[in-house]
Design a protein around this motif. Structure first.
Motif, PDB file in Angstrom:
ATOM      1  N   GLY A  41       0.805  -1.224   0.000  1.00  0.00           N
ATOM      2  CA  GLY A  41       0.000   0.000   0.000  1.00  0.00           C
ATOM      3  C   GLY A  41       0.830   1.262   0.000  1.00  0.00           C
ATOM      4  O   GLY A  41       0.311   2.351  -0.241  1.00  0.00           O
ATOM      5  N   ASP A  42       2.121   1.169   0.272  1.00  0.00           N
ATOM      6  CA  ASP A  42       2.988   2.345   0.259  1.00  0.00           C
ATOM      7  C   ASP A  42       3.193   2.843  -1.167  1.00  0.00           C
ATOM      8  O   ASP A  42       3.458   2.059  -2.082  1.00  0.00           O
ATOM      9  CB  ASP A  42       4.354   2.022   0.870  1.00  0.00           C
ATOM     10  N   VAL A  43       3.079   4.155  -1.349  1.00  0.00           N
ATOM     11  CA  VAL A  43       3.359   4.795  -2.633  1.00  0.00           C
ATOM     12  C   VAL A  43       4.402   5.878  -2.381  1.00  0.00           C
ATOM     13  O   VAL A  43       4.219   6.731  -1.521  1.00  0.00           O
ATOM     14  CB  VAL A  43       2.087   5.417  -3.237  1.00  0.00           C
ATOM     15  N   ARG A  44       5.501   5.834  -3.126  1.00  0.00           N
ATOM     16  CA  ARG A  44       6.581   6.786  -2.906  1.00  0.00           C
ATOM     17  C   ARG A  44       7.166   7.246  -4.234  1.00  0.00           C
ATOM     18  O   ARG A  44       7.464   6.420  -5.105  1.00  0.00           O
ATOM     19  CB  ARG A  44       7.715   6.158  -2.066  1.00  0.00           C
ATOM     20  N   THR A  45       7.364   8.553  -4.369  1.00  0.00           N
ATOM     21  CA  THR A  45       8.138   9.087  -5.484  1.00  0.00           C
ATOM     22  C   THR A  45       9.617   8.910  -5.167  1.00  0.00           C
ATOM     23  O   THR A  45      10.061   9.205  -4.060  1.00  0.00           O
ATOM     24  CB  THR A  45       7.827  10.572  -5.692  1.00  0.00           C
ATOM     25  N   LEU A  46      10.378   8.427  -6.161  1.00  0.00           N
ATOM     26  CA  LEU A  46      11.822   8.261  -5.998  1.00  0.00           C
ATOM     27  C   LEU A  46      12.519   9.446  -6.658  1.00  0.00           C
ATOM     28  O   LEU A  46      12.410   9.647  -7.868  1.00  0.00           O
ATOM     29  CB  LEU A  46      12.297   6.949  -6.624  1.00  0.00           C
ATOM     30  N   TYR A  47      13.210  10.239  -5.844  1.00  0.00           N
ATOM     31  CA  TYR A  47      13.886  11.440  -6.336  1.00  0.00           C
ATOM     32  C   TYR A  47      15.363  11.136  -6.555  1.00  0.00           C
ATOM     33  O   TYR A  47      16.057  10.697  -5.622  1.00  0.00           O
ATOM     34  CB  TYR A  47      13.733  12.578  -5.331  1.00  0.00           C
ATOM     35  N   PHE A  54      18.775   7.280  -5.198  1.00  0.00           N
ATOM     36  CA  PHE A  54      17.524   8.012  -5.102  1.00  0.00           C
ATOM     37  C   PHE A  54      17.167   8.135  -3.625  1.00  0.00           C
ATOM     38  O   PHE A  54      17.716   7.426  -2.779  1.00  0.00           O
ATOM     39  CB  PHE A  54      16.384   7.262  -5.806  1.00  0.00           C
ATOM     40  N   PHE A  55      16.240   9.041  -3.326  1.00  0.00           N
ATOM     41  CA  PHE A  55      15.672   9.056  -1.983  1.00  0.00           C
ATOM     42  C   PHE A  55      14.167   9.177  -2.089  1.00  0.00           C
ATOM     43  O   PHE A  55      13.621   9.617  -3.116  1.00  0.00           O
ATOM     44  CB  PHE A  55      16.256  10.188  -1.125  1.00  0.00           C
ATOM     45  N   ALA A  56      13.468   8.760  -1.024  1.00  0.00           N
ATOM     46  CA  ALA A  56      12.017   8.870  -0.938  1.00  0.00           C
ATOM     47  C   ALA A  56      11.658   9.554   0.369  1.00  0.00           C
ATOM     48  O   ALA A  56      12.313   9.338   1.399  1.00  0.00           O
ATOM     49  CB  ALA A  56      11.361   7.500  -1.019  1.00  0.00           C
ATOM     50  N   GLY A  57      10.627  10.377   0.327  1.00  0.00           N
ATOM     51  CA  GLY A  57      10.149  11.034   1.535  1.00  0.00           C
ATOM     52  C   GLY A  57       9.150  10.173   2.280  1.00  0.00           C
ATOM     53  O   GLY A  57       8.871   9.035   1.889  1.00  0.00           O
ATOM     54  N   PRO A  58       8.560  10.682   3.348  1.00  0.00           N
ATOM     55  CA  PRO A  58       7.645   9.897   4.188  1.00  0.00           C
ATOM     56  C   PRO A  58       6.221   9.830   3.647  1.00  0.00           C
ATOM     57  O   PRO A  58       5.329   9.305   4.322  1.00  0.00           O
ATOM     58  CB  PRO A  58       7.681  10.637   5.519  1.00  0.00           C
TER      59      PRO A  58
END
Length: 288
Positions: A41-47, A54-58
């Protein structure tokens, strides 16, 4: 192009998958980002930061703080074979890239409109049930709806997403289309799937969000070959009633005085009545 190389299916372990794809919901149409959709269920943009890092925020599209760092690993031929996620205070997790899907660009027609899309099917030669992804409102391409159905592919269901008319490689103009036109596009997708030997013609359904809740039933009435519908956040009332409710809530939440809200809703009701019946223009114009 650089981000697209990272898109694909990654497996954390038995029955635990994460799907990376280009998606522009968070950034605006035509500005795709690399987004990870985890079956948890987690959705994250990879920057991207540097190279393969890359990093992802919370949250889904939060870049102001860092929840995790993601690196990609390559084989001797330079192909991406896995990703590793590191969260503060936790052991690193690695997901290997897996090839469990086949992709094929397809074309089909609804009258003078040519629609283009991608059929994603489970790997393997047998016939599969299939789902046509039906758009919500706005300019949506073939990839927009995919996150709502991607997990079904590994459960042996093929998924067809297409560019809405006037979007991407599809001809036509969605701004000038009626709900009947858009329902016809969905029916054309079903008719196309029926011609394929790798699709079970008796098990073709529709899945859509929002506006599709009005479009899919129209398509099902027109085609006896639509086996089922899956409506996600589809309305149970008319488009006008939905829009009035949305407008009322937004104005109230924005702090607008109740009398002003009532006046505006009254004008909108007259506007929709005139649009539907052709009667009442003078009252609408006077009230406005």
């Amino acid at each position: 192009t650089a981000l697209r190389e990272h898109a694909g299916v990654y497996e954390w372990g038995p029955n635990a998958f994460v799907y990376l794809q280009l998606w522009d919901e968070f950034s605006g149409f035509g500005k795709p980002q690399l987004v990870a959709f985890d079956e948890s269920g987690d959705v994250r943009t990879l920057y991207p930061t540097d190279g393969q890092e890359f990093f992802a925020g919370p949250g889904g599209a939060l870049s102001t703080s860092i929840e995790s760092r993601i690196t990609f690993q390559r084989d001797s031929a330079g192909r991406i074979v896995s990703l590793t996620r590191q969260r503060d205070g936790a052991a690193p997790q690695t997901a290997k890239r897996v090839e469990i899907e086949t992709r094929e660009d397809v074309r089909f027609r609804n009258g003078d409109v040519q629609l283009t899309g991608t059929l994603i099917a489970p790997s393997g030669g047998r016939r599969h049930p299939a789902i046509v992804l039906v758009h919500g409102s706005g300019a949506e391409n073939r990839a927009y709806m995919l996150p709502w159905a991607r997990f079904l592919i590994r459960h042996n269901i093929a998924v067809l997403g297409y560019d809405k008319r006037g979007v991407g490689e599809s001809s036509g103009d969605w701004n000038a289309a009626t709900y009947a036109d858009l329902a016809g596009d969905a029916v054309a997708a079903v008719e196309y799937l029926k011609t394929r030997r790798d699709i079970d013609a008796a098990q073709i359904g529709l899945l859509g969000i929002s506006q599709a809740g009005w479009i899919m039933p129209l398509a099902a009435v027109r085609s006896k070959d639509v086996a089922f519908l899956i409506s996600i956040s589809g309305a149970g009332v008319t488009p006008a009633e939905t829009t009035l409710d949305q407008a009322r809530n937004e104005m109230t939440m924005g702090g607008m005085p109740q009398q002003a809200v009532d006046d505006i809703i009254g004008v909108l009701k007259l506007q929709y009545d005139y649009a539907r019946t052709g009667d009442g223009w003078d009252e609408y114009a006077s009230r406005r």
